[in-house]
Design a protein around this motif. Structure first.
Motif, PDB file in Angstrom:
ATOM      1  N   ALA A 105       0.829  -1.206   0.000  1.00 40.06           N
ATOM      2  CA  ALA A 105       0.000   0.000   0.000  1.00 40.06           C
ATOM      3  C   ALA A 105       0.864   1.257   0.000  1.00 40.06           C
ATOM      4  O   ALA A 105       0.402   2.325  -0.389  1.00 40.06           O
ATOM      5  CB  ALA A 105      -0.943   0.005   1.197  1.00 40.06           C
ATOM      6  N   LEU A 110      -1.660   3.367  -5.637  1.00 37.75           N
ATOM      7  CA  LEU A 110      -2.696   3.518  -4.618  1.00 37.75           C
ATOM      8  C   LEU A 110      -3.788   4.455  -5.115  1.00 37.75           C
ATOM      9  O   LEU A 110      -3.507   5.519  -5.646  1.00 37.75           O
ATOM     10  CB  LEU A 110      -2.073   4.083  -3.331  1.00 37.75           C
ATOM     11  CG  LEU A 110      -3.019   4.455  -2.192  1.00 37.75           C
ATOM     12  CD1 LEU A 110      -3.676   3.204  -1.610  1.00 37.75           C
ATOM     13  CD2 LEU A 110      -2.245   5.205  -1.108  1.00 37.75           C
ATOM     14  N   GLN A 142      -3.355  -0.821  -7.638  1.00 34.61           N
ATOM     15  CA  GLN A 142      -3.058  -2.112  -7.033  1.00 34.61           C
ATOM     16  C   GLN A 142      -3.623  -2.167  -5.609  1.00 34.61           C
ATOM     17  O   GLN A 142      -3.848  -3.237  -5.077  1.00 34.61           O
ATOM     18  CB  GLN A 142      -1.554  -2.350  -7.041  1.00 34.61           C
ATOM     19  CG  GLN A 142      -1.037  -2.502  -8.481  1.00 34.61           C
ATOM     20  CD  GLN A 142       0.460  -2.416  -8.547  1.00 34.61           C
ATOM     21  OE1 GLN A 142       1.039  -1.408  -8.165  1.00 34.61           O
ATOM     22  NE2 GLN A 142       1.079  -3.473  -9.040  1.00 34.61           N
ATOM     23  N   TRP A 143      -3.827  -0.974  -5.031  1.00 31.79           N
ATOM     24  CA  TRP A 143      -4.428  -0.840  -3.709  1.00 31.79           C
ATOM     25  C   TRP A 143      -5.452   0.276  -3.754  1.00 31.79           C
ATOM     26  O   TRP A 143      -5.291   1.235  -4.515  1.00 31.79           O
ATOM     27  CB  TRP A 143      -3.370  -0.475  -2.661  1.00 31.79           C
ATOM     28  CG  TRP A 143      -2.441  -1.591  -2.339  1.00 31.79           C
ATOM     29  CD1 TRP A 143      -1.320  -1.949  -3.042  1.00 31.79           C
ATOM     30  CD2 TRP A 143      -2.530  -2.511  -1.265  1.00 31.79           C
ATOM     31  NE1 TRP A 143      -0.712  -3.019  -2.453  1.00 31.79           N
ATOM     32  CE2 TRP A 143      -1.437  -3.389  -1.354  1.00 31.79           C
ATOM     33  CE3 TRP A 143      -3.421  -2.662  -0.218  1.00 31.79           C
ATOM     34  CZ2 TRP A 143      -1.218  -4.411  -0.448  1.00 31.79           C
ATOM     35  CZ3 TRP A 143      -3.216  -3.684   0.694  1.00 31.79           C
ATOM     36  CH2 TRP A 143      -2.125  -4.548   0.577  1.00 31.79           C
ATOM     37  N   SER A 145      -7.854   2.678  -0.910  1.00 37.94           N
ATOM     38  CA  SER A 145      -8.067   3.009   0.496  1.00 37.94           C
ATOM     39  C   SER A 145      -9.161   4.054   0.598  1.00 37.94           C
ATOM     40  O   SER A 145      -9.348   4.869  -0.308  1.00 37.94           O
ATOM     41  CB  SER A 145      -6.773   3.535   1.116  1.00 37.94           C
ATOM     42  OG  SER A 145      -6.941   3.766   2.498  1.00 37.94           O
ATOM     43  N   TYR A 164     -12.654  -4.699   1.433  1.00 39.31           N
ATOM     44  CA  TYR A 164     -11.863  -3.769   2.244  1.00 39.31           C
ATOM     45  C   TYR A 164     -11.697  -4.325   3.650  1.00 39.31           C
ATOM     46  O   TYR A 164     -12.606  -4.964   4.180  1.00 39.31           O
ATOM     47  CB  TYR A 164     -12.538  -2.388   2.314  1.00 39.31           C
ATOM     48  CG  TYR A 164     -12.364  -1.575   1.069  1.00 39.31           C
ATOM     49  CD1 TYR A 164     -11.320  -0.663   0.949  1.00 39.31           C
ATOM     50  CD2 TYR A 164     -13.249  -1.717   0.009  1.00 39.31           C
ATOM     51  CE1 TYR A 164     -11.168   0.090  -0.206  1.00 39.31           C
ATOM     52  CE2 TYR A 164     -13.097  -0.969  -1.152  1.00 39.31           C
ATOM     53  CZ  TYR A 164     -12.055  -0.063  -1.252  1.00 39.31           C
ATOM     54  OH  TYR A 164     -11.895   0.671  -2.402  1.00 39.31           O
ATOM     55  N   LEU A 183      -8.569  -0.642   3.740  1.00 32.81           N
ATOM     56  CA  LEU A 183      -7.660  -0.938   2.632  1.00 32.81           C
ATOM     57  C   LEU A 183      -8.157  -2.128   1.834  1.00 32.81           C
ATOM     58  O   LEU A 183      -8.702  -3.084   2.392  1.00 32.81           O
ATOM     59  CB  LEU A 183      -6.274  -1.310   3.161  1.00 32.81           C
ATOM     60  CG  LEU A 183      -5.297  -0.199   3.464  1.00 32.81           C
ATOM     61  CD1 LEU A 183      -4.072  -0.763   4.160  1.00 32.81           C
ATOM     62  CD2 LEU A 183      -4.905   0.551   2.216  1.00 32.81           C
ATOM     63  N   ARG A 185      -6.589  -4.692  -1.285  1.00 29.44           N
ATOM     64  CA  ARG A 185      -5.589  -5.132  -2.264  1.00 29.44           C
ATOM     65  C   ARG A 185      -6.383  -5.518  -3.481  1.00 29.44           C
ATOM     66  O   ARG A 185      -7.188  -6.453  -3.453  1.00 29.44           O
ATOM     67  CB  ARG A 185      -4.779  -6.313  -1.710  1.00 29.44           C
ATOM     68  CG  ARG A 185      -3.839  -6.925  -2.720  1.00 29.44           C
ATOM     69  CD  ARG A 185      -2.677  -5.979  -2.983  1.00 29.44           C
ATOM     70  NE  ARG A 185      -1.657  -6.590  -3.788  1.00 29.44           N
ATOM     71  CZ  ARG A 185      -1.369  -6.221  -5.046  1.00 29.44           C
ATOM     72  NH1 ARG A 185      -2.066  -5.254  -5.622  1.00 29.44           N
ATOM     73  NH2 ARG A 185      -0.411  -6.807  -5.711  1.00 29.44           N
TER      74      ARG A 185
END
Length: 189
Positions: A105, A110, A142-143, A145, A164, A183, A185
C-alpha cells in the motif's frame, strides 16, 4: 425525484477533472440525500461532513492527476456517484499512519477513494458496487483506500463485501471525527 427502477437501465458515466464543475450541484444533492443524518446537523460543518465541505473537498481534489468521477444514472436521473484519484501513500495516510500500512500500500499504485454515495431508494441494488468497479477500471490501482465513519453501517457493510479490511483509526485533525481507515488489495486481472 423519480421512483427506483431496476439496475438494468443503469448507465454509469466517467468524468475527468474539467468536466466536474458543472456537476457539483448534482453530486452535492446526491451526497445530501445519501447522508440525511448530516444535513442540517450543526456539528457536521465543523467536522467537515457537510455539503459545503464536500464542495470544497471535490474542488481541492480536482488538481490531482488521474482524478475520476463516476455518476450512475437510471431513467436519466443521477442516483449515485463516486470519485477517487491516484495518490502517494504519504499523501493519503499521512506521517502518522504511513508506516503502519502494508508495504504494498506504500509502494504500489494507490487509489484514494474519497466518496461513494447512492440515494437511499436505489441502495441495495448493486449500484455502489458498480460505481466502485468503474473507479477501479478508470484508475487501475493495485491498492485502494478509503475512510468510513464507524457509524455508517450500510457503507461499512458494502466495503466489507468489496473486500476492504480495517487498517486502523484515522483522524484528519485533533478535534475532527475518527474514521476507520480501510484498505483493499485489488486483484490483478
Amino acid at each position: 425525484m423519480s421512483t427506483p427502477s431496476t439496475s438494468t437501465d443503469l448507465v454509469i458515466r466517467t468524468y475527468g477533472p474539467g468536466q466536474v464543475p458543472p456537476l457539483l450541484d448534482v453530486i452535492a444533492d446526491l451526497w445530501a440525500d445519501a447522508h440525511p443524518e448530516l444535513v442540517d446537523n450543526p456539528g457536521a460543518e465543523a467536522s467537515g461532513l457537510s455539503v459545503p465541505a464536500l464542495r470544497r473537498q471535490v474542488q481541492g481534489h480536482l488538481k490531482h492527476a488521474g482524478f475520476a468521477l463516476v455518476v450512475a444514472y437510471t431513467g436519466g436521473t443521477a442516483v449515485g456517484f463516486g470519485y477517487a484519484f491516484p495518490c502517494s501513500a504519504y499523501y493519503w495516510f499521512g506521517p502518522g499512519l504511513v508506516d503502519q500500512v502494508p508495504e504494498g500500500a506504500r509502494t504500489e499504485r494507490l487509489m484514494g477513494l474519497c466518496e461513494l454515495a447512492v440515494r437511499p431508494p436505489w441502495q441495495a441494488q448493486g449500484i455502489g458496487t458498480r460505481l466502485h468497479a468503474e473507479l477501479l477500471t478508470a484508475i487501475a490501482p493495485q491498492w485502494s483506500s478509503l475512510l468510513a465513519l464507524p457509524s455508517n453501517r450500510r457503507g461499512q457493510d458494502l466495503y466489507a463485501r468489496l473486500g476492504y479490511r480495517y487498517a486502523g483509526p484515522y483522524r484528519g485533525s485533533a478535534d475532527g471525527p475518527e474514521f476507520d481507515l480501510l484498505l483493499l488489495r485489488v486483484a490483478l486481472k
